[in-house]
Scaffold this motif. Sequence first.
Motif, PDB file in Angstrom:
ATOM      1  N   THR A  91       0.621  -6.404  13.309  1.00 16.06           N
ATOM      2  CA  THR A  91      -0.684  -6.469  12.649  1.00 16.06           C
ATOM      3  C   THR A  91      -1.802  -6.488  13.678  1.00 16.06           C
ATOM      4  N   GLY A 147       3.961  -3.989   4.697  1.00 21.80           N
ATOM      5  CA  GLY A 147       3.545  -3.243   3.514  1.00 21.80           C
ATOM      6  C   GLY A 147       2.654  -4.073   2.609  1.00 21.80           C
ATOM      7  N   PHE A 153      -0.870  -4.449   4.169  1.00 12.25           N
ATOM      8  CA  PHE A 153      -1.688  -3.248   4.042  1.00 12.25           C
ATOM      9  C   PHE A 153      -2.089  -3.008   2.595  1.00 12.25           C
ATOM     10  N   THR A 191       3.186  -0.740  -2.571  1.00 13.80           N
ATOM     11  CA  THR A 191       2.970  -1.631  -1.426  1.00 13.80           C
ATOM     12  C   THR A 191       2.719  -3.062  -1.888  1.00 13.80           C
ATOM     13  N   VAL A 212       1.613   4.406   4.083  1.00 12.74           N
ATOM     14  CA  VAL A 212       2.336   3.132   4.138  1.00 12.74           C
ATOM     15  C   VAL A 212       3.274   2.994   2.939  1.00 12.74           C
TER      16      VAL A 212
END
Length: 536
Positions: free
Chosen positions: A24, A202, A205, A336, A498
Amino acid sequence: MKHWADRMGLRTDPAIFFISAICTVVFVIALVIAPEPIGDAFAAGRAWIVSHIGWFFILGVNVWLGFLIWAAMSRHGHIRLGPRDSRPDYTNLSWFTMLFAGGIGTVLMFWGVAEPMSHFSTPPLPGVEPHSTEAAKDAISIATYHLALHTWAIFALPGLAFAYFINRYDLPVRVSSVFYPLLKERIYGSWGKAIDIAAVLGTLFGVAVSLGLGSSQIAAGLTSLFGLEDTVTLKVVILTVLTAVAVVSIVAGLDKGVKLLSNINIGMAVGLMIFVLICGSTLFLLRGIVETFGLYFGNLPRLAFWNDMLADINPDTDEWGWQGSWTVFYWAWTVTWSPFIGLFVARISRGRTIREFVFGVLMAPSLFTLIWFAIFGWQAMEIDGIGAAAREALGDQAGALSDAVAESVPLAMFAFFEAFPFATIVQGIAVVVVAIFFATSSDSASLVVDMLCTGSSTPGPVHQRVFWGVSEGLVAAMLIVLAGDAGLTALQQVITVVGLPIFCLVFMMIPSIILGFRNEDIDHINIGKRPGLSEF
């Protein structure tokens, strides 16, 4: 890593926590150093995914929905998601409000007016005249297709898997536990940790993109109310405030913070909906609610498998058809969220049967979604003018709302409320509702990410939970800075890329659940048996 975790007072799996945190931080630094190359890479990745794998997203969600219905209706539907004598921890009302606030409340506030108006003014289906009655019906059908059963199937599948394996098998509260029938003891090794790290990233994001959209909508609301300039700086300030509210709720925990915010917010959202129903075209909207159900279920088979196969590649974006910016984006964005929502739903659904879980998670929020779009969507289109005769009668006012939505999607809800009495007050309430929805999503996501790292439903140390809440806000702020004026388009690019690996991960949960079902001894009548009156 364990040494550093102990020194920092963490209660977590060191590998999952530190690798996720480092990834991150590296991403945030990369966004600061080289935003343009990263933006170009995400744009190219999204174009390829939409053009070559969009069909896989559309087919996959239909498979998931079909599997969930089969699981609920099969002989396995009576199995309890927990020990055989377990009962639900929350009432049905609290359960639903937590589902709604944590799962889709943010989306309905953002797209409740914007999506129907977008399809109404720019019909995606060929041969449909903009602003016509046919365009209005298609707009409601497509919007409800996107945000009703199919969206909740994306949440319900991992939710069922987590609730089944974690609550019933007493495995660690991690995504890797879902794959125990496939990986066995390897869920505790490198394979399991890789799955959990992917789920953590995931989730971060997915929630960061949602916070980015939320800050854009709140900024639009403040611009409408106070005439502030809608800038990146304003959005970052809003993100800071949202993150601060989320952190306070994170410290309070699930039963106090998230539950309280959820109950307050669902009440305010329902209040806005009733206000529109009463102060708007009430009779028209009551008819619209009934017709929306017919349009949804009548058009669902066609839309669910519509793949835009005859569309041409857009020479400007190198993307295939219309669905890349809508359906594929929705499914990639939603998936996600699925590890976060799945674990959250599993945590609050302990003790329910598989049948109760599936139909509760699929049906209750979907019914609310249909009513929401019927009220906000039809009212918005009527304000804009449905059909040539209505638009001629409106004169210069015809098309004003669709023009506002085309200019700024986040502004849609606030432009809509300008047609109602007490517009300023209602817009202010809407800003508060949006803010609480997004803060609730952030705090519940942070608690779930913390569970993924600790492997336990027992909350970790406060500073450990706060770290994830701050990380979500920081990633969202960097994405907003990266997006700049492109805004929504840039966020769509990031989330589509993603979402692909997370989508594949969730797909593999189906064979794992089936293997788990095969090991169930369901010949005993007491598995999932409904309690008798005397037991209460």
